[in-house]
Design a protein around this motif. Structure first.
Motif, PDB file in Angstrom:
ATOM      1  N   ASP A  84      16.867  77.159 -37.251  1.00 30.73           N
ATOM      2  CA  ASP A  84      15.976  77.021 -36.004  1.00 30.73           C
ATOM      3  C   ASP A  84      16.809  77.428 -34.974  1.00 30.73           C
ATOM      4  O   ASP A  84      18.141  77.855 -35.110  1.00 30.73           O
ATOM      5  CB  ASP A  84      15.806  75.661 -35.741  1.00 30.73           C
ATOM      6  N   ALA A  85      16.201  77.974 -33.636  1.00 26.14           N
ATOM      7  CA  ALA A  85      17.110  78.336 -32.604  1.00 26.14           C
ATOM      8  C   ALA A  85      18.154  77.226 -32.356  1.00 26.14           C
ATOM      9  O   ALA A  85      17.798  75.964 -32.266  1.00 26.14           O
ATOM     10  CB  ALA A  85      15.963  78.438 -31.392  1.00 26.14           C
ATOM     11  N   GLY A  86      19.235  77.546 -31.931  1.00 28.65           N
ATOM     12  CA  GLY A  86      20.206  76.595 -31.614  1.00 28.65           C
ATOM     13  C   GLY A  86      21.005  76.313 -32.770  1.00 28.65           C
ATOM     14  O   GLY A  86      21.948  75.406 -32.348  1.00 28.65           O
ATOM     15  N   THR A  87      20.671  76.493 -33.894  1.00 28.68           N
ATOM     16  CA  THR A  87      21.503  76.189 -35.146  1.00 28.68           C
ATOM     17  C   THR A  87      22.940  76.550 -35.549  1.00 28.68           C
ATOM     18  O   THR A  87      23.032  77.916 -34.923  1.00 28.68           O
ATOM     19  CB  THR A  87      20.583  76.381 -36.494  1.00 28.68           C
ATOM     20  N   THR A  88      23.733  75.938 -35.468  1.00 24.58           N
ATOM     21  CA  THR A  88      25.100  76.538 -35.758  1.00 24.58           C
ATOM     22  C   THR A  88      25.283  76.719 -37.308  1.00 24.58           C
ATOM     23  O   THR A  88      24.873  75.632 -38.084  1.00 24.58           O
ATOM     24  CB  THR A  88      26.202  75.332 -35.545  1.00 24.58           C
ATOM     25  N   VAL A  89      25.573  78.251 -37.618  1.00 22.95           N
ATOM     26  CA  VAL A  89      25.299  78.504 -38.962  1.00 22.95           C
ATOM     27  C   VAL A  89      26.890  78.605 -39.681  1.00 22.95           C
ATOM     28  O   VAL A  89      26.645  78.518 -40.947  1.00 22.95           O
ATOM     29  CB  VAL A  89      24.570  79.735 -39.011  1.00 22.95           C
ATOM     30  N   ALA A  90      27.838  78.552 -38.822  1.00 21.56           N
ATOM     31  CA  ALA A  90      29.079  78.623 -39.381  1.00 21.56           C
ATOM     32  C   ALA A  90      30.004  78.587 -38.158  1.00 21.56           C
ATOM     33  O   ALA A  90      29.764  78.731 -37.160  1.00 21.56           O
ATOM     34  CB  ALA A  90      29.291  80.148 -39.833  1.00 21.56           C
TER      35      ALA A  90
END
Length: 291
Positions: A84-90
Motif C-alpha cells: 500500500d501507499a506508505g508501506t515501508t518495504v525495507a
C-alpha cells in the motif's frame, strides 16, 4: 505462496547492476558522495508512495553490495507482495557515502520493475474475472533487462513466454510467408524434435492448418473474443476427433485491461501483451532517512 519463481537469475542481476553503476560512476566516481565524512552513517527506509506490487528487490540489494558490503538492506516485503501507499518495504543502514551513490541505481530498478509487476497484476486480475487464461509477456523488453523484466512479470502474477530465440521454435507471419505452416512445422520437427513448435495464425483456416500440421501452440493474432471462442471450439473438436490434447492457444493483439476478461472467457490459455513490459509506469518508491 506461488510455486512460480519470481526472482531473476543472479548473474543477470549482477550484470545489469554493474552496467548501471558504471553508467553513473565513469570516469571519476561520485564527486558529491566523496565529500561526505568518511565515518558518516545512515539509517533509512525504502517506502512506497503508491499502492502496487513489489519487484526488483535483488537489484536494489545488489546495487549497494557492489559499492560496499557494509551496507545492510533488510526487506520487510518481497517480490510479488502487494504493498500500500506508505508501506515501508525495507530498511537500509550503513556507511552514508555508498548509500548516497547507490540510491538512484537501486530506486531505478525497484521503481521500474515494481511498475511492471503492478501493471501485470492488473491484467492478471482482469483476466481472472473471465476465466483461467494466464497473462504472458513477450520479447518486447528493454535491451539488457529482459530477464529482470520477465521476473517482474512473474512477480505480478503473469507467466514467461520464451526468453529468447533459442528457447523454442516460433513461426510468425514473415516466416510463414516464405515456407507455409505445414512445411514450417515439418522442418521444425526434423531439425529440433524435442522443441516446442509455436505457430501464428490470423484466421480460422490458418488454425485448422496448424492443427493438422501438429504444432504445440497456436498464436491467434488479432482475433476478437468471439473469434477466439470459435477457435477454442475448433481446437477442442479437433483434439476430441484425434484422441489427444489440443495445442495451447494464445491470443495476442487487442489485449488490454478492459478486454482481458472477455478474451479469458473465450477459453484460450494465454493472453500476451507487450504493454506490461513496454508501457508500465514506474511505481513511486523513495528512500527516506529516518529520524
Amino acid at each position: 505462496m506461488s510455486d512460480v519463481p519470481v526472482e531473476p537469475p543472479i548473474h543477470a542481476v549482477r550484470a545489469a547492476v554493474a552496467a548501471a553503476l558504471a553508467e553513473d560512476l565513469t570516469p571519476l566516481g561520485d564527486l558529491s558522495a566523496a565529500l561526505v565524512p568518511a565515518d558518516a552513517t545512515i539509517d533509512a527506509v525504502f517506502a512506497s508512495r503508491a499502492a502496487g506490487v513489489l519487484a526488483g528487490t535483488a537489484c536494489a540489494t545488489e546495487a549497494f553490495a557492489q559499492l560496499d558490503p557494509a551496507v545492510t538492506v533488510t526487506w520487510r516485503h518481497h517480490d510479488g507482495d502487494r504493498i500500500d501507499a506508505g508501506t515501508t518495504v525495507a530498511t537500509v543502514t550503513g556507511p552514508l557515502a555508498p548509500v548516497l551513490t547507490g540510491e538512484r541505481t537501486a530506486l531505478n530498478f525497484l521503481c521500474h520493475l515494481s511498475g511492471i509487476a503492478t501493471l501485470t497484476r492488473r491484467f492478471a486480475d482482469a483476466a481472472a474475472e473471465g476465466g483461467d487464461a494466464r497473462i504472458w509477456d513477450t520479447r518486447k523488453t528493454t535491451p539488457g533487462l529482459r530477464s529482470l523484466e520477465k521476473a517482474a512479470v512473474r512477480a505480478g502474477g503473469g507467466a514467461s513466454h520464451r526468453g529468447n530465440l533459442s528457447d523454442w521454435v516460433m513461426f510468425k507471419d514473415n516466416h510463414l510467408a516464405a515456407i507455409g505452416i505445414e512445411e514450417a512445422v515439418r522442418r521444425a520437427r526434423t531439425a529440433w524434435p524435442a522443441r516446442t513448435i509455436h505457430v501464428e495464425v490470423d484466421d480460422l483456416d490458418g488454425l485448422r492448418t496448424a492443427l493438422t500440421a501438429g504444432c504445440d501452440a497456436v498464436l491467434l493474432d488479432n482475433f476478437t473474443p468471439d473469434q477466439a471462442a470459435e477457435a477454442v471450439a475448433i481446437a477442442d473438436g479437433w483434439a476430441a476427433d484425434h484422441g489427444g490434447r489440443r495445442p495451447l492457444l494464445e491470443c495476442s493483439g487487442g489485449i488490454t485491461v478492459e478486454t482481458a476478461a472477455a478474451y479469458a472467457a473465450a477459453g484460450v490459455d494465454l493472453l500476451s501483451t507487450s504493454q506490461i513490459t513496454q508501457s508500465a509506469p514506474a511505481l513511486d518508491i523513495g528512500l527516506d532517512v529516518r529520524g
